[in-house]
Motif scaffolding. Structure first.
Motif, short mmCIF file in Angstrom:
data_model
loop_
_atom_site.label_atom_id
_atom_site.label_comp_id
_atom_site.label_asym_id
_atom_site.label_seq_id
_atom_site.Cartn_x
_atom_site.Cartn_y
_atom_site.Cartn_z
N SER A 97 0.79 -1.24 0.00
CA SER A 97 0.00 0.00 0.00
C SER A 97 0.82 1.29 0.00
N GLU A 181 -1.98 5.35 -17.95
CA GLU A 181 -3.15 4.56 -17.58
C GLU A 181 -2.96 3.83 -16.25
N TRP A 182 -1.72 3.68 -15.83
CA TRP A 182 -1.43 2.97 -14.59
C TRP A 182 -1.22 3.88 -13.38
N ASP A 184 -3.06 6.07 -11.59
CA ASP A 184 -4.05 6.04 -10.51
C ASP A 184 -4.04 4.71 -9.77
N ARG A 185 -3.97 3.64 -10.50
CA ARG A 185 -4.00 2.32 -9.89
C ARG A 185 -2.75 2.07 -9.05
N TRP A 186 -1.61 2.48 -9.58
CA TRP A 186 -0.35 2.26 -8.85
C TRP A 186 -0.33 3.03 -7.53
N ASN A 188 -2.98 4.16 -5.76
CA ASN A 188 -4.13 3.95 -4.88
C ASN A 188 -3.80 2.97 -3.75
N VAL A 191 -5.92 -0.27 -3.24
CA VAL A 191 -5.72 -1.42 -4.12
C VAL A 191 -4.52 -2.19 -3.57
N PHE A 197 0.56 -8.03 -8.96
CA PHE A 197 0.23 -6.63 -9.26
C PHE A 197 1.45 -5.92 -9.84
N ALA A 201 2.14 -4.32 -13.70
CA ALA A 201 2.62 -2.96 -13.96
C ALA A 201 3.86 -2.99 -14.85
#
Length: 238
Positions: A97, A181-182, A184-186, A188, A191, A197, A201
């Motif tokens: 996280s 594109e990654w 926000d996900r990376w 967050n 997540v 994961f 990436a």
């Protein structure tokens, strides 16, 4: 590996590019020669904020896990191998996280040919900063008092992977470059991250790596824009 890099964008530039909501204090100035253990700007989102807030903060470049008793670990932690990072005690908690983006205008890499090491500058063909995949950790100095504001130190590392394309001719490792594109996900923290994961990436970073260019530069000493000039374009006096 990634042992030296540059960031020429100012803090306001990075705030705009990464949609940062909170700008931290004492952010480092642009630099053409950043070495491990120096302060670097990083983008992160914290679980302590609800809703989460995207922040630009200053971090010490060399991750120190919270369980360490010393600020300087016994082994280098300015890079972390992406393919095994979730299994390493120093980085495992951060994978879950505490992931960050480390902006870089480009980075230096040295090609080794026998005893000769020739520096190259690697950068994006569009001139925009690279979004390097990173991890962060907060380290508390056990010798500092509870009321000492300097007892907490924010630290960070850059993930690396196998080099792609022509870059493999310079060095067998390169930083993981996140596609937009990654981002926000990376970042967050809600997540949960694991090795799968991270692997995803890295797989997505191949497209971003295709935009990279490089050229030979002179000795990487001092600090200034002349460091990234191609060798062929330097004047005889340089």
């Amino acid at each position: 590996m990634c042992g030296r890099f540059i960031i020429t964008d100012t803090s306001p530039d990075l705030v705009a590019m990464f949609d940062v909501e909170h700008e931290g204090e004492n952010l480092p100035e642009p630099s053409w020669n950043i070495a491990p253990t120096e302060q670097i700007p990083i983008v992160l989102e914290s679980l302590k904020s609800d809703p989460k807030v995207r922040r630009l903060e200053s971090a010490r470049w060399s991750l120190v896990p919270s369980f360490s008793t010393e600020l300087v670990p016994k082994f280098p932690t300015f890079n972390a191998r992406a393919e095994s990072v979730a299994d390493k005690p120093a980085f495992a908690n951060s994978v879950v996280s505490k992931r960050a983006i480390i902006p870089a205008t480009g980075y230096y890499e040295w090609k080794t040919d026998g005893p000769t090491k020739t520096p190259h500058f690697v950068y994006s063909d569009d001139g925009l900063p690279l979004a390097l995949a990173g991890l962060y950790a907060w380290w508390r100095n056990p010798t500092s008092s509870q009321d000492d504001p300097a007892r907490w130190v924010l630290t960070a590392t850059i993930l690396t992977t196998d080099s792609l394309g022509e870059l493999a001719g310079i060095h067998d490792r390169m930083p993981v470059i996140l596609s937009e594109e990654w981002w926000d996900r990376w970042l967050n923290p809600h997540v949960p991250g694991d090795q799968a994961f991270v692997d995803a990436a890295v797989a997505s970073s191949a497209e971003a790596a295709e935009t990279l260019q490089f050229h030979e530069v002179g000795a990487v000493k001092g600090n200034g824009p002349e460091l990234i000039e191609p060798v062929a374009s330097r004047s005889p006096e340089a």
